[in-house]
Design an enzyme around this catalytic site. Structure first.
Site, PDB file in Angstrom:
ATOM      1  N   TYR A 205       0.812  -1.211   0.000  1.00 17.20           N
ATOM      2  CA  TYR A 205       0.000   0.000   0.000  1.00 17.20           C
ATOM      3  C   TYR A 205       0.852   1.271   0.000  1.00 17.20           C
ATOM      4  O   TYR A 205       0.411   2.306  -0.471  1.00 17.20           O
ATOM      5  CB  TYR A 205      -0.904   0.035   1.239  1.00 17.20           C
TER       6      TYR A 205
ATOM      7  N   LYS B 253       3.283 -15.399   1.973  1.00 15.87           N
ATOM      8  CA  LYS B 253       3.431 -16.098   0.689  1.00 15.87           C
ATOM      9  C   LYS B 253       4.912 -16.425   0.526  1.00 15.87           C
ATOM     10  O   LYS B 253       5.559 -16.046  -0.462  1.00 15.87           O
ATOM     11  CB  LYS B 253       2.875 -15.207  -0.439  1.00 15.87           C
TER      12      LYS B 253
ATOM     13  N   ASP C 236      -3.007 -18.102   0.121  1.00 12.00           N
ATOM     14  CA  ASP C 236      -4.044 -18.758  -0.691  1.00 12.00           C
ATOM     15  C   ASP C 236      -4.729 -19.865   0.122  1.00 12.00           C
ATOM     16  O   ASP C 236      -5.952 -19.985   0.135  1.00 12.00           O
ATOM     17  CB  ASP C 236      -3.470 -19.291  -2.020  1.00 12.00           C
TER      18      ASP C 236
ATOM     19  N   ASP D 230      -6.204  -7.041   4.101  1.00  3.44           N
ATOM     20  CA  ASP D 230      -7.360  -6.376   3.494  1.00  3.44           C
ATOM     21  C   ASP D 230      -8.306  -7.421   2.920  1.00  3.44           C
ATOM     22  O   ASP D 230      -9.518  -7.408   3.157  1.00  3.44           O
ATOM     23  CB  ASP D 230      -6.881  -5.428   2.388  1.00  3.44           C
TER      24      ASP D 230
ATOM     25  N   ASP E 243     -12.120  -9.119   4.686  1.00  3.42           N
ATOM     26  CA  ASP E 243     -13.450  -9.095   4.052  1.00  3.42           C
ATOM     27  C   ASP E 243     -14.033 -10.501   4.007  1.00  3.42           C
ATOM     28  O   ASP E 243     -15.228 -10.709   4.232  1.00  3.42           O
ATOM     29  CB  ASP E 243     -13.371  -8.543   2.623  1.00  3.42           C
TER      30      ASP E 243
HETATM   31  C1  IPM Z   1     -10.311  -1.292   4.256  1.00  2.00           C
HETATM   32  C2  IPM Z   1     -10.632  -0.652   2.929  1.00  2.00           C
HETATM   33  C3  IPM Z   1      -9.526   0.333   2.580  1.00  2.00           C
HETATM   34  C4  IPM Z   1      -8.254  -0.458   2.419  1.00  2.00           C
HETATM   35  C5  IPM Z   1      -9.801   1.199   1.339  1.00  2.00           C
HETATM   36  C6  IPM Z   1     -11.104   1.955   1.460  1.00  2.00           C
HETATM   37  C7  IPM Z   1      -8.668   2.149   1.067  1.00  2.00           C
HETATM   38  O1  IPM Z   1     -10.823  -1.611   1.954  1.00  2.00           O
HETATM   39  O2  IPM Z   1     -10.172  -0.571   5.261  1.00  2.00           O
HETATM   40  O3  IPM Z   1     -10.208  -2.510   4.286  1.00  2.00           O
HETATM   41  O4  IPM Z   1      -7.990  -1.024   1.356  1.00  2.00           O
HETATM   42  O5  IPM Z   1      -7.485  -0.501   3.387  1.00  2.00           O
HETATM   43 MG    MG Z   2     -10.840  -3.607   2.690  1.00  2.00          MG
END
Ligand code: IPM
Ligand code: MG
Length: 361
Positions: free
Chosen positions: A141, A192, A224, A248, A252
């Site tokens: 990032y 990884k 993975d 990240d 999710d």
């Molecule tokens: C998160 C989001 C952010 C990230 C975006 C909105 C920049 O997806 O906080 O997970 O990728 O860190």
């Molecule tokens: Mg995110």
């Protein structure tokens, strides 16, 4: 002592969900003796509109002066056409980086009342309680060089750099071990290392640190496989520690195990425990202003804030208890409703949490 809180509502559903958390906060002040002052600031698209930057200097200095920051969400289709440095997401990345909030805690807890909301079979997720610790201020990032360049033949090439120094790995690693120590004593480091040198170093540092935490059981997993294991048998995990981009993606994935991303809070901490707290879900512009968004992730983020930055675990527990109570009452926003529950809007959900909290006073 008076705590100082900076509130950054942001975009989309941000303002309306933050409002509900502020009502909970008001109740803690009025009925439970919490001594706290709030200031408001701009971030994201709202900040671009009003101050020409997704993270105005003023917001940054307010954040530095505060004990903790509560954030709603940033982003919206309206801003996607802006130049990269003006996009709302830039504001979020910049505040994380400027405040050195390297340690991102993302719990994934399945509330028993919401078992039916998960896409996975109930026995796979029942009782799920895992914590993902994502490195938040390094890795791909922020790595340099980065950009889009033109090659000699005229074709363009995009590039980013995945870098971690030993010291960066060590501080997130320690947060991982310490978190595991307070939970069930198991830490899984995700990398990884079969392909990337940066992961090879990551793994080496984790192994070295393990010597300082003999009470924690350290394991390693390729990213993975970790994605697969999260949906196959998520209860094998206690704490996962990983880099920025892997975290990240996996967070999710873990969020969806619980059925609703609308329930999940997060904390982003610096080395002293100061932090920024935000719901894991985004700004959901499609439902903004309609009084349907789920405010519980933001309310639970406030609980994390009280626990991790202000040292008020008792008040944090009361909020969590109140959220459990409203779920027991069968109240649900649209995102978590099922057959025999009662649908409520954003404000009514806030009302119910405040009422449950008050009844404990
Ligand atoms: C998160 C989001 C952010 C990230 C975006 C909105 C920049 O997806 O906080 O997970 O990728 O860190
Ligand atoms: Mg995110």
């Amino acid at each position: 002592m008076t705590y100082r809180l900076l509130v950054l509502p942001g975009d989309g559903i941000g303002p309306e969900i933050v409002d509900q958390a502020l009502r909970v906060l008001e109740c803690l002040r009025a009925d439970f003796g919490l001594d706290m002052e709030c200031e408001h600031g701009l971030i994201g698209g709202a900040a671009c509109d009003q101050a020409g930057s997704p993270l105005p200097d003023e917001t940054l200095s307010l954040a530095r002066a505060a004990d903790a920051v509560l954030l709603g969400a940033v982003g919206g289709a309206r801003y996607d056409a802006l130049e990269r440095h003006l996009r709302p997401e830039r504001g979020l990345l910049a505040i994380r980086s400027e405040l050195d909030l390297f340690g991102n805690l993302r719990p994934a807890i399945l509330y028993p009342q919401l078992a039916a909301a998960s896409a996975l079979k109930p026995d796979v997720v029942a009782g799920l309680d895992l914590m993902i610790i994502r490195e938040l201020t390094g890795g791909i990032y922020f790595g340099e060089p980065r950009g889009i360049r033109e090659l000699s033949g005229g074709e363009r090439q995009g590039y980013n750099t995945l870098v971690y120094r030993e010291s960066e790995i060590e501080r997130i690693g320690r947060l991982g071990f310490e978190t595991a120590r307070k939970r069930n004593g198991r830490l899984c480091s995700v990398d990884k290392a079969n392909v990337l040198e940066v992961s090879e170093l990551w793994r080496e540092v984790m192994q070295r640190l393990a010597a300082d935490y003999p009470d924690v059981e350290l394991s390693h997993m390729y990213v993975d496989n970790a994605a697969m294991q999260l949906v196959r048998a998520p209860k094998q995990f206690d704490v996962i520690v990983t880099g920025n981009m892997f975290g990240d993606i996996l967070s999710d994935c873990a969020a969806m195990l619980t059925g609703s991303i609308g329930m999940l809070p997060s904390a982003s901490l610096d080395a002293s425990g100061k932090g920024l707290y935000e719901p894991v879900h985004g700004s959901a512009p499609d439902i903004a202003g309609k009084d349907v968004a789920n405010p519980l992730a933001t309310i639970l983020s406030l609980a994390m804030l009280l626990r991790h930055s202000l040292g008020e675990p008792e008040l944090a527990g009361r909020i969590e208890q109140a959220v459990g109570d409203v779920l027991d009452q069968g109240l649900r926003t649209e995102d978590i409703e099922s057959e025999d529950t009662r649908r409520v809007g954003t404000k009514a959900m806030g009302d119910a949490v405040v009422a449950a909290l008050r009844s404990e006073a």
